[in-house]
Enzyme design. Structure first.
Site, PDB file in Angstrom:
ATOM      1  N   CYS A   1      -3.087   1.718  -4.355  1.00 30.46           N
ATOM      2  CA  CYS A   1      -4.206   0.787  -4.152  1.00 30.46           C
ATOM      3  C   CYS A   1      -3.933  -0.558  -4.799  1.00 30.46           C
ATOM      4  CB  CYS A   1      -5.494   1.402  -4.690  1.00 30.46           C
ATOM      5  SG  CYS A   1      -5.385   1.955  -6.416  1.00 30.46           S
TER       6      CYS A   1
ATOM      7  N   HIS B   1      -9.043   2.980  -9.838  1.00 27.63           N
ATOM      8  CA  HIS B   1      -8.855   2.514  -8.462  1.00 27.63           C
ATOM      9  C   HIS B   1      -8.956   1.001  -8.436  1.00 27.63           C
ATOM     10  CE1 HIS B   1      -8.811   2.548  -4.118  1.00 27.63           C
ATOM     11  NE2 HIS B   1      -9.935   1.861  -4.087  1.00 27.63           N
TER      12      HIS B   1
END
Length: 1078
Positions: free
Chosen positions: A48, A303
């Site tokens: 990510c 994330h």
């Protein structure tokens, strides 16, 4: 870290096949793009951070276009990358292909597999998450190496390269030593700063001084000298990348952690104050926020996602449909309530949490459910927990419900006669929709309008002026996410001018104030984007109102001139300083007058006018008088300098001054407060006026004469920011000006000689057990020894007794400190064979804090400051604690009773195994039991409770990485020296409750204190709301105000509640509804 990322043969060329390029591809055709017409990037497991960086580079037009200008003649071709003689530049080619896929191919997502294969990544790098800042630097470095010899060789340098210069200036000869550094991104600090501007200010404006023991060797002077180090930006890049240092390492706990506090950064920012050249135009030093990469999670995982500004309008953006859906659902719910009061389980609208909760409450006999049970019942009804179904839109279940305690009385809830109440169903108030969330938090603004008298409105169409200032003030609340145009629509017609205050009345003399007119482009910005906060003032003007003599428009600035009847200062005569008794209020009210004044008038003229209007010339003939201001607590501030004007003295018109007996300080004199040897908040303050050229020693002599004290063993100390005795004035031969003693400062006269420079003066107490108290001789009781003698330590039945002071060098060792303590009179008659038989504690807030370890460590390294308090304890055996050793007090519970056996000292080596398991094993070995037969808990003396220490380890799947064991010295236990550990032997004691009678008594006392605090808050609310409840319970406003001043409470506690009520009231008025929500 990133495998063999970007390692290529030769000058950035590749002649081998890094991968097949088909990994992870699906057989089924991918779905097309959605309404936004943009393509996302697939996550390969932990990429990510790579996806966020790639999308940012794609939406950077200059980077994207420069990359696409490079053709096959310069980069080669991907089809020839397997040929040994071909030299294809694989990384820029794969980046071009990925960008083309994201821009042209009608697919919902694209894969970065080929790109990561060109990096040389394996599955480990694709599944593990790394730092996006380090990836950005490595990627730029690899691109520069790959593009050598092409027209794009300077791509990264032209777009992202900047330089800064570090300078060290010698304070003796003025020589400047420079060192230039190149950067692709600026790394700024997060810890201890509130936002980006403060962090850059600390980096490029503030100077670091080399002085004292940290001198700088000058290359011109050839000696150690005082110097100043600073940094400036020399060259700014077109695209500035800023990295935040949110990940730090705690050396005390030996673990990483992430700074999660609030960090503010503007939408536009001008870096001119931080640059070496101050004459650059704004176009070269101003930046606009373009992309924000956010990491959500902790320091060991999380994330990444990114917010990017679509400059080229590559996407097709539409307004969100959430409002339409919410309105439709609300209408359906209102229609269903009228038709059916009870719905079956299958007919419940599970998309509406309010409908589900209504059915759950209707099925309960008591019509109420505990909040901690509500989540389970809701999951049984919908089949999904609240956190997965509703949390993203409505927040946590407790916040969404906002359940109040219906059993408390209206008086306890602070509701009085005339209070504003409103019914809140989670969406509407009186039928008006009110949005929720962080961006809709209310902002309370001060709105000013011209008054009736200044506009000449004889028909009553204007608003009456209450204070003669020409303006009428009102408080209005608006949502922080509302645009400025919405605010203008709610306040007045669209053609009106809305202005923001730039300079306050009195700042430029005569009460004039400046207001900036908001430009039309600001009408589309929200209040939070405009940085408007609670209390900010807005001025609303009609175009025809600019023709008056009060308001004048020049460009985008409106000048408001205060009317002549507002140019005054109220002067009140105080026969004795600080006298504010109620019985003399009426008499003093007769000696109060408004004196006409302006910003240019000298304060000496103001005093002469006040003496004339108060008719005090004869009464005060030959008596020195001065003008003073008063703070909110009723304390008189220092006398004003009468040679200054009202404006230069910082006194605002339409405020109060007090005429008090006493001399007036000249321009070269300082007015000082001082107290004798006690805490400032307790002792009586004395006042003195001295010349600023006096030395500290001469000032001390004059203060001793005024206080009628004898002796030479006194010194002066400052008062720190928390109103406690602070650092001493070390240089007695320096003048008050050189010592940075300012007008109005408070100093403390402390008994005792000043320690030499580099020496520490420590206050020493002795830890005495009950059985040893007779062996320690009594000292002559001075004021200090009397105030601390008999201080009982918690739970031990022992005491700490003051035994004297020690003056010692900060470079001396802990062993030297113990040796000098043995020379104190209280320890000379006590049997102490050697310093190793003494244990030294550091005291904080008169409580044992930590043991000083390392007999050869210097006191400076042990972080002992001047004036610190230490406690010495006599031991029966020699002791040399290690750095990881913890000294605990363990006490075994008496079987079948709420009591413990006497506590014992227990030395635990936390360096071997600092987890609960290690403590259980060590104590089990001590008592000859197994760990399963023990139960441990830590005592919390401030809360009179026990925190159980669990010996349970979580079962971890073999596929998952083993979780690191938690240390007892970290959260939530924070185990330290002197902590009490309760022990239960489960073989003979079935009672697993650690609380004893003393704990129950302490908890009851805490509940009583909390109840008294709630009573204070209710009185505060009633006082500020002018509630008649005060009369009902027999309290006058004056007596209530005195009580509130004792409690040091402010109106800020209730500001948000009042702000929210005001916001709801204004919304209702704007919609043509009643102004007071019920």
């Amino acid at each position: 870290m990133f495998g063999d990322l970007f390692e290529e043969d030769g000058d950035g060329f590749s002649s081998s096949t890094p991968g097949t390029g088909v990994k992870g591809r699906e057989c089924e055709p991918p779905p097309p793009r959605g309404k936004v017409k943009l393509c996302g990037i697939k996550n390969q497991g932990g990429t990510c951070y790579l996806n966020s960086l790639i999308q940012t580079l794609l939406f950077t037009p200059e980077f994207r276009e420069e990359l696409f200008r490079l053709g096959p003649d310069e980069l080669g071709c991907l089809a020839d990358k397997d040929k040994p003689e071909a030299k294809a530049r694989v990384i820029p080619l794969e980046l071009q292909r990925l960008f083309s896929h994201l821009l042209l191919v009608d697919e919902q997502t694209a894969s970065t597999t080929d790109l990561t294969d060109s990096f040389g990544w394996t599955n480990n790098e694709e599944m593990g998450q790394q730092d996006v800042q380090e990836l950005n630097r490595i990627l730029f470095s690899a691109l520069e190496s790959s593009l050598v010899g092409t027209s794009g060789s300077s791509l990264i340098h032209r777009l992202y390269h900047g330089t800064l210069v570090n300078q060290i200036t010698c304070k003796e000869c003025g020589n400047i030593s420079e060192r230039q550094e190149d950067f692709l991104d600026l790394t700024v600090s997060v810890r201890g700063v509130s936002g980006l501007e403060e962090a850059l200010w600390n980096m490029f404006v503030e100077e670091e001084m080399f002085e004292g023991n940290n001198l700088y060797r000058c290359s011109r002077c050839y000696q150690l000298v005082r110097a100043a180090k600073s940094a400036k930006l020399r060259k700014l890049p077109p695209f500035l990348t800023i990295s935040l240092l949110r990940f730090n390492f705690d050396f005390a706990k030996c673990e990483r952690y992430k700074e999660t506090g609030r960090y503010v950064f503007p939408l536009t920012f001008n870096l001119r104050p931080f640059c070496e050249q101050n004459n650059w135009p704004d176009s070269e030093s101003s930046y606009e926020l373009f992309s924000v990469i956010i990491h959500k999670g902790g320091c060991y995982g999380g994330h990444y996602h990114v917010y990017i500004k679509d400059i080229d309008q590559l996407g097709h953006w539409e307004a969100p449909e959430e409002e339409v859906k919410v309105k439709a659902k609300t209408q359906r719910q209102e229609d269903k309530v009228g038709e059916k009061k009870k719905e079956s389980e299958n007919s419940v609208d599970t998309e509406d949490p309010l409908s589900v909760l209504t059915v759950i409450l209707a099925q309960e006999e008591s019509k109420c459910v505990l909040v901690d049970q509500l989540g389970q019942k809701l999951m049984n009804k919908t089949g999904m927990p609240w956190s997965k179904k509703y949390k993203k839109q409505y927040g946590t279940i407790s916040k969404a419900n906002n359940v109040s305690n219906d059993q408390i009385s209206l008086y306890s809830a602070g509701v009085s006669n005339g209070s504003d109440l409103f019914v809140w169903n989670g969406r509407k108030v009186s039928g008006v929709a009110v949005k929720t969330g962080m961006e809709w938090e209310p902002v309370l603004l001060t709105v000013l309008r011209p008054s009736v008298e200044e506009l000449g409105c004889g028909d009553g169409s204007g608003v009456e002026d209450t204070d003669g200032s020409g303006l009428v003030c009102s408080m209005k609340g608006f949502a922080g996410g509302a645009t400025l145009g919405t605010v203008l629509e709610a306040l007045g017609p669209q053609e009106a001018f809305l202005c923001q205050e730039q300079s306050r009345p009195g700042a430029n003399g005569g009460g004039a104030s400046g207001w900036r007119v908001f430009p039309p482009r600001d009408m589309l910005r929200t209040l939070r984007e405009l940085s408007l906060k609670d209390g900010d003032a807005l001025l609303l003007l009609q175009p025809e109102e600019l023709d008056s003599s009060i308001f004048s428009l020049s460009g985008d600035m409106v000048t408001v001139t205060t009317p002549s009847d507002c140019r005054w200062l109220q002067v009140e005569f105080c026969p004795q300083s600080g006298m504010k008794e109620e019985e003399e209020e009426e008499e003093q009210g007769k000696k109060r007058s408004k004196v006409s004044a302006s910003g240019n008038m000298l304060l000496a003229e103001v005093k002469e006018k006040a003496l004339e209007e108060l008719r005090l010339q004869d009464e005060l003939s030959g008596v020195e008088c001065c003008l003073r201001q008063m703070d909110r607590t009723g304390k008189h501030l220092p006398p004003v300098h009468e040679h200054l004007s009202v404006r230069d003295a910082g006194i605002r018109l339409m405020t109060s001054l007090y005429l008090c007996p006493g001399p007036v300080p000249t321009a070269t004199q300082l007015f000082l407060y001082f107290i004798v040897g006690v805490v400032p908040s307790v002792g009586q303050e004395l006042e003195i006026i001295v010349e600023e050229s006096l030395t500290v020693k001469e000032c001390l002599t004059e203060m001793l004469q005024m206080a009628k004290l004898d002796g030479e063993s006194w010194h002066l100390r400052r008062v720190d920011w928390c109103e406690e005795i602070g650092e001493p004035l070390m240089d007695e031969n320096a003048s008050l000006k050189e010592a940075k003693v300012n007008h109005g400062d408070t100093l403390v006269l402390v008994e005792g000689r000043l320690p030499p420079k580099g020496y520490l003066k420590l206050s020493v107490k002795m830890y005495i057990d009950a059985i040893d108290s007779s062996s320690v001789p009594e000292l002559n009781h001075t004021e200090e020894s009397l105030s601390i003698e008999g201080l009982i330590t918690e739970g031990s039945g022992s005491e700490m007794r003051f035994i004297g002071h020690v003056e010692i060098s900060e470079e001396a060792s802990l062993d030297d400190l113990k040796t000098q303590m043995m020379t104190l009179p209280a320890l000379q008659d006590v049997c102490v064979p050697s310093p190793a038989f003494l244990r030294v504690w550091l005291l904080e807030d008169k409580k044992l804090s930590r043991i000083l370890r390392g007999n050869q460590q210097t006191l400076r390294k042990l972080k002992l400051g001047n004036g610190a308090e230490v406690c010495v304890q006599r031991l029966m055996n020699e002791e040399d604690l290690g750095l990881k050793d913890l000294l605990l007090r363990v006490q075994m519970g008496v079987p079948g009773e709420k009591a413990y056996y006497p506590s014992e000292e227990f030395l635990w080596d936390a360096g071997r195994d600092g987890t609960p398991r290690g403590l259980y094993a060590t104590l089990a070995s001590r008592y000859g039991l197994t760990p399963d037969n023990l139960l441990l808990a830590k005592h919390l003396p401030d809360k009179h409770t026990w925190m159980p220490i669990c010996n349970w380890t979580q079962q971890v799947s073999k596929r998952k990485k083993k979780r690191k064991a938690e240390s007892l010295q970290a959260a939530p236990f924070y185990l330290k020296d002197g902590d009490i550990i309760g022990v239960k032997n489960l073989l003979v004691d079935n009672n697993k409750e650690f609380t004893i009678l003393e704990d129950e008594i302490g908890q009851q006392r805490l509940r009583e204190e909390a109840a008294n605090h709630n009573t204070r808050c209710i009185l505060l609310f009633c006082f500020y709301c002018h509630s008649p409840i005060l009369q009902d319970i027999g309290l006058s406003p004056a007596s209530c105000q005195r009580e509130l001043e004792k409690w040091s409470l402010t109106r800020a506690v209730y500001q948000k509640q009042e702000c929210f009520l005001t916001m709801v009231r204004d919304i209702c008025e704007a919609q043509g509804r009643p102004g007071s929500p019920m």
